[in-house]
Design an enzyme around this catalytic site. Structure first.
Site, PDB file in Angstrom:
ATOM      1  N   THR A  87       0.863  -1.193   0.000  1.00 13.94           N
ATOM      2  CA  THR A  87       0.000   0.000   0.000  1.00 13.94           C
ATOM      3  C   THR A  87       0.895   1.239   0.000  1.00 13.94           C
ATOM      4  OG1 THR A  87      -0.075  -0.162   2.411  1.00 13.94           O
ATOM      5  CG2 THR A  87      -1.983  -1.002   1.231  1.00 13.94           C
ATOM      6  N   ASP A  89      -0.662   4.665   0.753  1.00  6.93           N
ATOM      7  CA  ASP A  89      -1.924   5.391   0.918  1.00  6.93           C
ATOM      8  C   ASP A  89      -1.747   6.911   0.903  1.00  6.93           C
ATOM      9  OD1 ASP A  89      -2.891   2.848   1.233  1.00  6.93           O
ATOM     10  OD2 ASP A  89      -3.418   3.057   3.340  1.00  6.93           O
ATOM     11  N   TYR A 148      -4.621   1.725  -4.615  1.00  6.13           N
ATOM     12  CA  TYR A 148      -4.770   0.324  -4.158  1.00  6.13           C
ATOM     13  C   TYR A 148      -6.119  -0.245  -4.609  1.00  6.13           C
ATOM     14  CZ  TYR A 148      -4.691  -3.536  -0.685  1.00  6.13           C
ATOM     15  OH  TYR A 148      -4.704  -4.760  -0.046  1.00  6.13           O
ATOM     16  N   PRO A 178      -9.781 -10.627   0.785  1.00  8.66           N
ATOM     17  CA  PRO A 178      -9.843 -10.553   2.248  1.00  8.66           C
ATOM     18  C   PRO A 178     -10.339  -9.181   2.711  1.00  8.66           C
ATOM     19  CG  PRO A 178      -7.625 -11.190   1.470  1.00  8.66           C
ATOM     20  CD  PRO A 178      -8.389 -10.658   0.303  1.00  8.66           C
ATOM     21  N   ILE A 181      -7.229  -8.086   7.874  1.00 11.92           N
ATOM     22  CA  ILE A 181      -6.569  -9.254   8.460  1.00 11.92           C
ATOM     23  C   ILE A 181      -5.402  -8.744   9.318  1.00 11.92           C
ATOM     24  CG2 ILE A 181      -5.422 -11.459   7.934  1.00 11.92           C
ATOM     25  CD1 ILE A 181      -8.282 -11.314   6.770  1.00 11.92           C
TER      26      ILE A 181
END
Ligand code: NDP
Length: 241
Positions: A87, A89, A148, A178, A181
């Protein structure tokens, strides 16, 4: 029946759990990683598995890495798990071209770099499994993750298109999406943000890497031969696609 399995980003987090679950299911597993030597060494010692370093965002590196992995496995790769991901971000109005390009390269270009060379052999042998790790944020979009979310939505499109090409040649292509997690990737998030995310998950907890590993074992198995082009959402009920 034991198969030769290659897991990208297979030495940490979700990837490590996938590697271990596949080993425990009787497969020969080779894990790839990017450069965290300490984690890779710990993984080798704890699991007894082979870990090989290369950058999945580079076509040339993948050619070399795949050759090394097939030598280590003692034969062609039957199951490819495209798990490696990063990532970078930031809100879109502040996102740099580097943040965009890095995520596209590692999270999406890697699927081409890894699958293209391996798919041909699977197709020729009439059996193969490609399992791609997308994300809940590729399904629903996420503020602060335009790069992403776009890459992970791309993973889903890639899965559905290649599944159609591979089906009559015995190659299934599926995707696991997912939710949140408990791995280093999530631990890197600010505590307050994480708290509010968990509050929005109906099962009221983060998922575990092992819960993703179990799904990948199923998708890789003989029993999953009728399942292709699917997106398995494993997210504690946070988003029902
Ligand atoms: P981690 O950050 O814990 O581990 C990432 C793994 O990918 C590491 O093994 C890392 O290698 C490897 N990697 C990163 N870049 C490259 C590269 N260029 N070439 C080869 N390997 C690379 O990630 P997670 O386990 O959390 O995530 C695994 C996958 O699951 C990712 O695709 C992620 O997007 C996805 N996902 C994760 C979620 C989560 O909540 N954690 C939710 C939804 C999806 P090294 O150790 O050398 O750095």
């Amino acid at each position: 029946m034991g198969r030769n399995v290659l897991v990208t980003g297979g030495t940490r987090g979700i990837g490590a759990a996938i590697s271990v679950a596949m080993r425990d299911a009787g497969h020969t597993v080779i894990a790839n990683y990017a450069g965290s030597e300490e984690a890779a060494q710990k993984f080798r010692e704890e699991t007894g598995l082979n870990a090989i370093k290369w950058d999945v965002g580079s076509w040339e590196d993948c050619q070399r890495g795949i050759a090394e992995a097939e030598t280590a496995a003692g034969g062609p790769i039957d199951v490819l798990v495209n798990n490696a991901g990063i990532t970078r971000d930031g809100m879109f109005h502040k996102m740099t071209p580097e943040q965009w390009a890095d995520v596209m390269r590692v999270d999406l270009d890697s699927l081409f770099n890894m699958s293209r060379p391996l798919y041909e052999g699977m197709r020729g042998r009439g059996w193969g499994r490609i399992i791609n790790i997308s994300s809940i944020n590729g399904q629903k979009g996420q503020m602060g993750q335009v790069n992403y979310s776009a890459a992970k939505a791309g993973v889903i499109g890639f899965t559905k298109a290649l599944a159609q090409e591979g089906a009559f040649k015995g190659v299934t292509v599926n995707c696991v999406a997912p939710g949140y997690i408990g791995t280093d990737m999530v631990a890197a998030m600010p505590e307050k943000v994480l708290e509010s995310i968990v509050g929005g998950i109906p099962v009221n907890r983060l998922g575990t890497p092992e819960e993703i590993g179990a799904a990948v074992v199923y998708l890789a198995g003989e029993d999953a031969g009728f399942m292709t082009g699917s997106v398995l959402s494993i997210n504690g009920g946070q988003y029902m696609a």
